[in-house]
Scaffold this motif. Structure first.
Motif, PDB file in Angstrom:
ATOM      1  N   LEU A   1     -24.525 -12.784  12.331  1.00 42.43           N
ATOM      2  CA  LEU A   1     -25.281 -11.737  11.656  1.00 42.43           C
ATOM      3  C   LEU A   1     -26.694 -11.623  12.203  1.00 42.43           C
ATOM      4  CD1 LEU A   1     -25.374  -9.660   9.373  1.00 42.43           C
ATOM      5  CD2 LEU A   1     -26.081 -11.485   7.836  1.00 42.43           C
ATOM      6  N   VAL A   2     -27.339 -12.768  12.441  1.00 40.22           N
ATOM      7  CA  VAL A   2     -28.708 -12.736  12.979  1.00 40.22           C
ATOM      8  C   VAL A   2     -28.734 -12.116  14.371  1.00 40.22           C
ATOM      9  CG1 VAL A   2     -30.607 -14.198  13.783  1.00 40.22           C
ATOM     10  CG2 VAL A   2     -29.520 -14.672  11.594  1.00 40.22           C
ATOM     11  N   VAL A   3     -27.784 -12.512  15.218  1.00 39.80           N
ATOM     12  CA  VAL A   3     -27.730 -11.952  16.577  1.00 39.80           C
ATOM     13  C   VAL A   3     -27.438 -10.464  16.532  1.00 39.80           C
ATOM     14  CG1 VAL A   3     -26.501 -12.050  18.762  1.00 39.80           C
ATOM     15  CG2 VAL A   3     -27.074 -14.169  17.583  1.00 39.80           C
TER      16      VAL A   3
ATOM     17  N   SER B   1       1.296 -28.410  -1.939  1.00 40.34           N
ATOM     18  CA  SER B   1       1.860 -27.156  -1.467  1.00 40.34           C
ATOM     19  C   SER B   1       1.029 -26.593  -0.324  1.00 40.34           C
ATOM     20  CB  SER B   1       1.922 -26.154  -2.618  1.00 40.34           C
ATOM     21  OG  SER B   1       0.602 -25.863  -3.056  1.00 40.34           O
ATOM     22  N   ALA B   2       1.591 -25.546   0.308  1.00 42.94           N
ATOM     23  CA  ALA B   2       0.872 -24.905   1.418  1.00 42.94           C
ATOM     24  C   ALA B   2      -0.445 -24.303   0.939  1.00 42.94           C
ATOM     25  CB  ALA B   2       1.749 -23.830   2.055  1.00 42.94           C
ATOM     26  N   ALA B   3      -0.431 -23.717  -0.273  1.00 48.70           N
ATOM     27  CA  ALA B   3      -1.664 -23.129  -0.802  1.00 48.70           C
ATOM     28  C   ALA B   3      -2.735 -24.186  -1.038  1.00 48.70           C
ATOM     29  CB  ALA B   3      -1.361 -22.377  -2.104  1.00 48.70           C
ATOM     30  N   ARG B   4      -2.316 -25.347  -1.587  1.00 47.95           N
ATOM     31  CA  ARG B   4      -3.288 -26.423  -1.841  1.00 47.95           C
ATOM     32  C   ARG B   4      -3.842 -26.964  -0.526  1.00 47.95           C
ATOM     33  NH1 ARG B   4      -4.536 -29.855  -6.036  1.00 47.95           N
ATOM     34  NH2 ARG B   4      -5.316 -31.928  -5.426  1.00 47.95           N
ATOM     35  N   THR B   5      -2.959 -27.134   0.453  1.00 47.83           N
ATOM     36  CA  THR B   5      -3.408 -27.623   1.757  1.00 47.83           C
ATOM     37  C   THR B   5      -4.385 -26.646   2.406  1.00 47.83           C
ATOM     38  OG1 THR B   5      -1.318 -28.784   2.056  1.00 47.83           O
ATOM     39  CG2 THR B   5      -2.656 -28.391   4.026  1.00 47.83           C
ATOM     40  N   ALA B   6      -4.040 -25.335   2.328  1.00 46.16           N
ATOM     41  CA  ALA B   6      -4.933 -24.330   2.912  1.00 46.16           C
ATOM     42  C   ALA B   6      -6.282 -24.315   2.201  1.00 46.16           C
ATOM     43  CB  ALA B   6      -4.285 -22.950   2.830  1.00 46.16           C
ATOM     44  N   HIS B   7      -6.250 -24.482   0.875  1.00 48.04           N
ATOM     45  CA  HIS B   7      -7.512 -24.498   0.120  1.00 48.04           C
ATOM     46  C   HIS B   7      -8.374 -25.698   0.508  1.00 48.04           C
ATOM     47  CE1 HIS B   7     -10.304 -24.037  -3.210  1.00 48.04           C
ATOM     48  NE2 HIS B   7     -10.084 -25.299  -3.547  1.00 48.04           N
ATOM     49  N   THR B   8      -7.729 -26.850   0.682  1.00 45.53           N
ATOM     50  CA  THR B   8      -8.474 -28.062   1.065  1.00 45.53           C
ATOM     51  C   THR B   8      -9.103 -27.902   2.444  1.00 45.53           C
ATOM     52  OG1 THR B   8      -6.995 -29.425  -0.270  1.00 45.53           O
ATOM     53  CG2 THR B   8      -8.311 -30.545   1.409  1.00 45.53           C
ATOM     54  N   ARG B   9      -8.317 -27.383   3.391  1.00 46.23           N
ATOM     55  CA  ARG B   9      -8.859 -27.216   4.744  1.00 46.23           C
ATOM     56  C   ARG B   9      -9.953 -26.157   4.785  1.00 46.23           C
ATOM     57  NH1 ARG B   9      -3.318 -27.566   8.451  1.00 46.23           N
ATOM     58  NH2 ARG B   9      -2.864 -29.746   7.944  1.00 46.23           N
ATOM     59  N   PHE B  10      -9.771 -25.081   3.987  1.00 45.90           N
ATOM     60  CA  PHE B  10     -10.817 -24.054   3.954  1.00 45.90           C
ATOM     61  C   PHE B  10     -12.109 -24.618   3.388  1.00 45.90           C
ATOM     62  CE2 PHE B  10     -13.111 -20.793   1.547  1.00 45.90           C
ATOM     63  CZ  PHE B  10     -13.389 -19.894   2.561  1.00 45.90           C
ATOM     64  N   ARG B  11     -11.987 -25.492   2.357  1.00 46.27           N
ATOM     65  CA  ARG B  11     -13.177 -26.096   1.769  1.00 46.27           C
ATOM     66  C   ARG B  11     -13.892 -26.986   2.775  1.00 46.27           C
ATOM     67  NH1 ARG B  11     -12.181 -29.325  -3.676  1.00 46.27           N
ATOM     68  NH2 ARG B  11     -11.154 -30.684  -2.154  1.00 46.27           N
ATOM     69  N   GLN B  12     -13.130 -27.655   3.649  1.00 42.99           N
ATOM     70  CA  GLN B  12     -13.747 -28.501   4.673  1.00 42.99           C
ATOM     71  C   GLN B  12     -14.438 -27.670   5.742  1.00 42.99           C
ATOM     72  OE1 GLN B  12     -10.409 -30.783   6.009  1.00 42.99           O
ATOM     73  NE2 GLN B  12     -10.496 -32.240   4.308  1.00 42.99           N
ATOM     74  N   LEU B  13     -13.838 -26.513   6.078  1.00 43.83           N
ATOM     75  CA  LEU B  13     -14.395 -25.681   7.148  1.00 43.83           C
ATOM     76  C   LEU B  13     -15.404 -24.664   6.640  1.00 43.83           C
ATOM     77  CD1 LEU B  13     -11.143 -24.934   9.183  1.00 43.83           C
ATOM     78  CD2 LEU B  13     -12.929 -26.573   9.757  1.00 43.83           C
ATOM     79  N   ALA B  14     -15.546 -24.520   5.322  1.00 47.29           N
ATOM     80  CA  ALA B  14     -16.421 -23.482   4.770  1.00 47.29           C
ATOM     81  C   ALA B  14     -17.857 -23.568   5.276  1.00 47.29           C
ATOM     82  CB  ALA B  14     -16.387 -23.521   3.240  1.00 47.29           C
ATOM     83  N   PRO B  15     -18.505 -24.760   5.321  1.00 47.15           N
ATOM     84  CA  PRO B  15     -19.893 -24.798   5.828  1.00 47.15           C
ATOM     85  C   PRO B  15     -20.012 -24.307   7.266  1.00 47.15           C
ATOM     86  CG  PRO B  15     -19.362 -26.834   4.665  1.00 47.15           C
ATOM     87  CD  PRO B  15     -18.074 -26.095   4.822  1.00 47.15           C
ATOM     88  N   TRP B  16     -19.044 -24.683   8.109  1.00 44.71           N
ATOM     89  CA  TRP B  16     -19.103 -24.238   9.507  1.00 44.71           C
ATOM     90  C   TRP B  16     -18.855 -22.742   9.620  1.00 44.71           C
ATOM     91  CZ3 TRP B  16     -21.331 -27.486  12.592  1.00 44.71           C
ATOM     92  CH2 TRP B  16     -21.246 -28.855  12.341  1.00 44.71           C
TER      93      TRP B  16
ATOM     94  N   LEU C   1     -22.015 -21.031   8.550  1.00 46.54           N
ATOM     95  CA  LEU C   1     -23.035 -21.161   9.591  1.00 46.54           C
ATOM     96  C   LEU C   1     -22.763 -20.204  10.750  1.00 46.54           C
ATOM     97  CD1 LEU C   1     -25.484 -22.715  10.719  1.00 46.54           C
ATOM     98  CD2 LEU C   1     -23.899 -24.360  11.684  1.00 46.54           C
ATOM     99  N   GLY C   2     -21.504 -20.128  11.182  1.00 46.82           N
ATOM    100  CA  GLY C   2     -21.163 -19.218  12.274  1.00 46.82           C
ATOM    101  C   GLY C   2     -21.361 -17.769  11.896  1.00 46.82           C
ATOM    102  N   LEU C   3     -20.981 -17.403  10.672  1.00 45.93           N
ATOM    103  CA  LEU C   3     -21.151 -16.030  10.227  1.00 45.93           C
ATOM    104  C   LEU C   3     -22.619 -15.652  10.154  1.00 45.93           C
ATOM    105  CD1 LEU C   3     -19.852 -13.458   9.122  1.00 45.93           C
ATOM    106  CD2 LEU C   3     -19.946 -14.461   6.842  1.00 45.93           C
TER     107      LEU C   3
ATOM    108  N   LEU D   1     -31.778 -22.914  14.106  1.00 47.09           N
ATOM    109  CA  LEU D   1     -30.659 -23.653  14.691  1.00 47.09           C
ATOM    110  C   LEU D   1     -30.983 -25.138  14.806  1.00 47.09           C
ATOM    111  CD1 LEU D   1     -29.456 -21.231  17.518  1.00 47.09           C
ATOM    112  CD2 LEU D   1     -28.310 -21.739  15.371  1.00 47.09           C
ATOM    113  N   LEU D   2     -32.221 -25.450  15.163  1.00 49.71           N
ATOM    114  CA  LEU D   2     -32.615 -26.860  15.260  1.00 49.71           C
ATOM    115  C   LEU D   2     -32.521 -27.543  13.896  1.00 49.71           C
ATOM    116  CD1 LEU D   2     -33.780 -29.207  16.890  1.00 49.71           C
ATOM    117  CD2 LEU D   2     -36.066 -28.324  16.418  1.00 49.71           C
ATOM    118  N   ALA D   3     -32.994 -26.851  12.858  1.00 48.76           N
ATOM    119  CA  ALA D   3     -32.935 -27.438  11.510  1.00 48.76           C
ATOM    120  C   ALA D   3     -31.495 -27.633  11.049  1.00 48.76           C
ATOM    121  CB  ALA D   3     -33.693 -26.547  10.522  1.00 48.76           C
TER     122      ALA D   3
END
Length: 400
Positions: free
Chosen positions: A43-45, A19-34, A37-39, A277-279
């Motif tokens: 926040l630091v800046v 379903s659309a919800a399952r697909t969105a959940h899968t893609r969010f899980r893939q993009l969650a680390p990025w 990291l961006g958030l 950022l290097l780490a």
């Protein structure tokens, strides 16, 4: 019926995987680390640029209330009738100075050149140099010389005045630390100086119009109330109605000066952020580096063995943890093959296939109904055992 159920399973498997919800959940899980990291970077800046209190954060600044600042001393001087003027530039310092003013100069990073320092010579009634460098002494106080650091072993103690200067005797003792100097008048000598050329944390010219303070920390908010620090600071800086407090900045650099280390121009939070950022970049390389490169195109038609296709689809199911879809695919294929071997029409229901298989295998209908209809594997090991049971059932039917 079997054909309809098989068609539904195939359509479900060959679609987007859910379903659309399952697909969105899968893609969010893939993009969650990025996203995390961006958030965190944003926040630091944001904290670096907007988290400042609006106060000057420089050490010994007269408007800095932090422990390293000197706001407490500036406010006490103002309460005693001394006009404290914070000069933002060399020109502002020169404009504020007069024969009835004291100039406090604190330039630990040596932003001022020799020519610029020469502009401050003789323009104030008293010149107080805080932890002066060699070039500052050579241009503004030739009779005062550096004598090295006060040993760290004495940094936690107190230095007695041990001189005839009125301001120093009023303080009696100050906290140890910083630099030692030699001059016409020397006070607060370190114990390590005994037996050698005299030196002290306080040095002045014979007329006391130029004073070198070797330990700027005695002016700070966190140390002003220790020992006789306050007495020495108030008497040294408050002898005139006007005190010009000048701390040069990179904006005071002369155009013809040699280039300075650009790292000194960056905010303090830049180095920790760059290391972070290097780490994270190295971790990202290790994490994503295991992936294969770009796809290689091949001219069509391409012949792919059935075993490779089956293995590839199985790995996709395994990577996405799609146990239910893999089980549905295996169940549908088994029902189709059993119906063919039992010579049942394609429109037969699952119950008819179960009854026919029970008659030909010797198993009970309830056992076959559980195996072919209701059994739902909950783990990879369970799925393997269940598929083996399906294969065993087909072999039993073939053997009969």
């Amino acid at each position: 019926m079997i054909e309809q159920e098989t068609h539904d399973v195939a359509t479900e498997v060959l679609s987007d995987g859910g379903s659309a919800a399952r697909t969105a959940h899968t893609r969010f899980r893939q993009l969650a680390p990025w996203l995390a990291l961006g958030l965190l970077l944003v926040l630091v800046v944001a904290l670096g640029f907007f988290g400042r209190s609006g106060q000057d954060g420089a050490a010994l600044s007269p408007v800095n209330p932090a422990p390293a600042g000197a706001m407490a001393l500036a406010e006490v001087l103002a309460d005693r009738g001394v006009e404290v003027v914070q000069a933002e530039s060399l020109e502002a310092a020169e404009d504020a100075l007069s024969n009835e003013a004291t100039l406090l100069l604190h330039d630990p990073d040596s932003w001022l050149s020799a020519d610029q320092l020469g502009q401050l010579s003789g323009v104030a009634d008293r010149l107080v140099l805080v932890e002066p460098t060699t070039i500052m002494l050579s241009e503004l106080a030739p009779t005062i010389r550096q004598a090295g650091l006060i040993p760290a072993a004495e940094a936690d103690g107190a230095l007695p005045a041990a001189c005839q200067v009125t301001d120093a005797n009023a303080a009696a003792a100050i906290t140890a630390g910083g630099f030692a100097y030699r001059g016409d008048l020397i006070c607060f000598p370190p114990a390590s100086a005994q037996g050698g050329p005299p030196s002290g944390s306080y040095a002045a010219t014979a007329g006391q119009d130029i004073v070198a303070l070797g330990n700027g920390a005695i002016l700070s908010n966190e140390s002003i109330d220790r020992e006789g620090n306050a007495a020495l600071a108030l008497r040294t800086l408050g002898n005139n109605p006007v005190l010009v407090w000048y701390q040069p900045t990179p904006a005071d650099l002369a155009p013809a000066d040699a280039l300075v280390d650009p790292l000194n121009l960056l905010p303090e939070w830049v180095n920790p952020v760059m290391l972070w950022l290097l780490a994270t970049g190295l971790l990202a390389v290790l994490w994503r580096g295991r992936r294969l490169g770009p796809l290689v195109t091949e001219p069509l038609p391409v012949v792919v063995r059935a075993a490779e296709t089956a293995e590839g689809r199985a790995r996709l199911y395994q990577d996405s943890s799609s146990l239910d879809r893999a089980a549905a695919n295996l169940r549908a294929a088994t029902l189709i093959r059993l119906a063919s071997r039992l010579r049942l029409p394609a429109t037969s229901s699952v119950a008819e296939v179960v009854d026919a298989a029970a008659r030909h295998s010797g198993r009970t209908p309830a056992d076959l109904d559980r195996l072919l209809r209701t059994d739902a594997p909950a783990s990879n090991a369970h799925l393997v055992r269940w598929s083996q049971d399906l294969d065993s059932l087909e072999k039993e039917i073939d053997a009969r």
